[in-house]
Design a protein around this motif. Structure first.
Motif, short mmCIF file in Angstrom:
data_model
loop_
_atom_site.label_atom_id
_atom_site.label_comp_id
_atom_site.label_asym_id
_atom_site.label_seq_id
_atom_site.Cartn_x
_atom_site.Cartn_y
_atom_site.Cartn_z
N GLY A 276 0.79 -1.22 0.00
CA GLY A 276 0.00 0.00 0.00
C GLY A 276 0.82 1.27 0.00
N PHE A 277 2.11 1.17 0.25
CA PHE A 277 2.96 2.37 0.32
C PHE A 277 3.92 2.48 -0.86
CE2 PHE A 277 1.87 1.11 4.65
CZ PHE A 277 1.35 2.30 5.16
N VAL A 278 3.91 1.49 -1.74
CA VAL A 278 4.83 1.50 -2.88
C VAL A 278 4.04 1.82 -4.14
CG1 VAL A 278 6.40 0.12 -4.28
CG2 VAL A 278 6.39 -0.14 -1.79
N ASP A 279 4.36 2.93 -4.77
CA ASP A 279 3.68 3.34 -6.00
C ASP A 279 4.56 3.15 -7.23
OD1 ASP A 279 1.44 4.11 -4.56
OD2 ASP A 279 2.23 6.14 -4.21
N ASP A 280 5.85 3.01 -6.98
CA ASP A 280 6.77 2.90 -8.11
C ASP A 280 6.63 1.53 -8.76
OD1 ASP A 280 8.85 3.04 -9.89
OD2 ASP A 280 10.20 4.05 -8.48
N ALA A 281 6.45 1.52 -10.06
CA ALA A 281 6.23 0.26 -10.78
C ALA A 281 7.47 -0.64 -10.75
CB ALA A 281 5.83 0.56 -12.23
N LYS A 282 8.65 -0.06 -10.61
CA LYS A 282 9.86 -0.87 -10.67
C LYS A 282 10.01 -1.76 -9.43
CE LYS A 282 12.90 2.69 -8.69
NZ LYS A 282 14.09 3.55 -8.96
N PHE A 283 9.26 -1.46 -8.35
CA PHE A 283 9.32 -2.29 -7.15
C PHE A 283 8.24 -3.37 -7.14
CE2 PHE A 283 11.36 1.65 -5.61
CZ PHE A 283 12.56 1.12 -5.17
N GLU A 284 7.32 -3.30 -8.09
CA GLU A 284 6.23 -4.29 -8.09
C GLU A 284 6.75 -5.70 -8.31
OE1 GLU A 284 3.36 -3.08 -10.93
OE2 GLU A 284 2.71 -1.31 -9.80
N GLY A 285 7.71 -5.84 -9.21
CA GLY A 285 8.28 -7.17 -9.46
C GLY A 285 9.00 -7.70 -8.24
N LEU A 286 9.74 -6.83 -7.53
CA LEU A 286 10.45 -7.26 -6.34
C LEU A 286 9.48 -7.70 -5.25
CD1 LEU A 286 13.01 -7.54 -4.62
CD2 LEU A 286 12.82 -5.10 -4.06
N ILE A 287 8.40 -6.94 -5.08
CA ILE A 287 7.41 -7.28 -4.06
C ILE A 287 6.75 -8.62 -4.38
CG2 ILE A 287 5.15 -6.62 -3.13
CD1 ILE A 287 6.08 -3.74 -3.18
N GLU A 288 6.47 -8.83 -5.65
CA GLU A 288 5.87 -10.11 -6.05
C GLU A 288 6.79 -11.28 -5.75
OE1 GLU A 288 3.95 -12.25 -10.02
OE2 GLU A 288 4.64 -10.17 -10.09
N VAL A 289 8.08 -11.09 -6.01
CA VAL A 289 9.06 -12.14 -5.73
C VAL A 289 9.13 -12.40 -4.23
CG1 VAL A 289 11.52 -12.72 -5.77
CG2 VAL A 289 10.43 -11.74 -7.79
N LEU A 290 9.13 -11.33 -3.42
CA LEU A 290 9.19 -11.49 -1.97
C LEU A 290 7.96 -12.21 -1.43
CD1 LEU A 290 10.64 -8.02 -0.85
CD2 LEU A 290 11.79 -10.25 -0.82
N ILE A 291 6.79 -11.86 -1.96
CA ILE A 291 5.56 -12.52 -1.51
C ILE A 291 5.59 -14.01 -1.83
CG2 ILE A 291 3.07 -12.67 -1.90
CD1 ILE A 291 3.04 -9.64 -2.22
N ASN A 292 5.98 -14.34 -3.05
CA ASN A 292 6.04 -15.75 -3.44
C ASN A 292 7.09 -16.52 -2.64
OD1 ASN A 292 4.05 -15.37 -5.39
ND2 ASN A 292 5.54 -14.89 -7.00
N THR A 293 8.25 -15.88 -2.41
CA THR A 293 9.31 -16.55 -1.66
C THR A 293 8.89 -16.80 -0.22
OG1 THR A 293 11.00 -15.49 -3.05
CG2 THR A 293 11.72 -16.39 -0.93
N CYS A 294 8.35 -15.77 0.42
CA CYS A 294 7.92 -15.94 1.81
C CYS A 294 6.80 -16.97 1.93
CB CYS A 294 7.46 -14.60 2.38
SG CYS A 294 8.78 -13.40 2.64
N GLY A 295 5.89 -16.97 0.96
CA GLY A 295 4.80 -17.93 0.98
C GLY A 295 5.29 -19.36 0.84
N LEU A 296 6.23 -19.59 -0.08
CA LEU A 296 6.76 -20.94 -0.27
C LEU A 296 7.58 -21.39 0.94
CD1 LEU A 296 7.85 -20.80 -4.03
CD2 LEU A 296 5.92 -22.06 -3.04
N LEU A 297 8.37 -20.48 1.51
CA LEU A 297 9.14 -20.82 2.70
C LEU A 297 8.22 -21.15 3.87
CD1 LEU A 297 12.04 -18.19 2.60
CD2 LEU A 297 12.22 -20.66 2.25
N ALA A 298 7.17 -20.36 4.04
CA ALA A 298 6.21 -20.63 5.12
C ALA A 298 5.56 -21.99 4.95
CB ALA A 298 5.16 -19.53 5.17
N LEU A 299 5.22 -22.35 3.72
CA LEU A 299 4.61 -23.65 3.46
C LEU A 299 5.58 -24.78 3.77
CD1 LEU A 299 2.19 -25.24 2.36
CD2 LEU A 299 3.18 -25.01 0.08
#
Length: 210
Positions: free
Chosen positions: A30-53
């Protein structure tokens, strides 16, 4: 006192870090508007989700192994991991509670009513599964205490039930940690040695001394 391999700490710590990292990443969306960080955030979400699983299943397997093998060192590891996971996941569940409250508030509006009806139960089930993923440490510790004769069967059953309930699981983990540590120390303290009985002194025979 046989202690588990220090690498075993990777499992409970990894579960907490992965889930708290996932919550922090989702909050940052909700605080990141820059499009160049969207890919990084997506990678972090997927990584954390897989690690948690992955750590979800690792928690179950490792807690069962340590609980079955027994020993004072493994029992202490279960106790410490139990508290670490339950307290460490508090930020994640606070974030989840805020998300659900916001979703419930939005669902009051007619246009978003179905949105809340569809996703609130799903989030509640997902939150319960994540909570249950941290409860094997508490359940294994309570079962180990029961097998070692430190708590009764009814106490063990009560701890298991509480570990499957929101909020109650954290309070129970704290109480079980404090009481369990006291019981463990009492069990390891040797009983005070009793002095050997002193044989009664025999009176001298008559005529032996003049």
């Amino acid at each position: 006192m046989k202690k588990p391999n220090p690498l075993c700490w990777i499992v409970p710590i990894g579960y907490v870090v992965a889930l708290d990292g996932l919550a922090a990443t989702l909050a940052a969306v909700g605080f990141v508007d820059d499009a160049k960080f969207e890919g990084l955030i997506e990678v972090l979400i997927n990584t954390c989700g897989l690690l948690a699983l992955g750590f979800f299943f690792a928690n179950i397997v490792l807690s069962i192994v340590l609980g079955v093998r027994g020993g004072a060192g493994r029992r202490a590891f279960l106790r410490k991991s139990m508290l670490l996971v339950k307290l460490g996941l508090i930020p994640f569940f606070l974030f989840g509670a805020l998300v659900m409250l916001a979703m419930a508030a939005i669902s009051v509006l007619p246009m978003f009513a179905m949105f809340g009806v569809m996703f609130l139960p799903l989030l509640a089930v997902l939150g319960w599964l994540i909570m249950a993923g941290g409860s094997p440490w508490s359940i294994a510790y309570a079962a180990r205490m029961r097998r070692d004769g430190l708590i009764s069967g009814s106490e063990c059953a009560l701890h298991i039930v509480l570990q499957l309930l929101f909020v109650a699981d954290v309070a129970d983990a704290i109480a079980l940690f404090v009481c369990g540590r006291s019981l463990e120390q009492r069990a390891q303290t040797p009983p005070p040695s009793t002095p050997a009985p002193v044989p009664p002194s025999t009176p001298p025979e008559e005529g032996s001394s003049r």
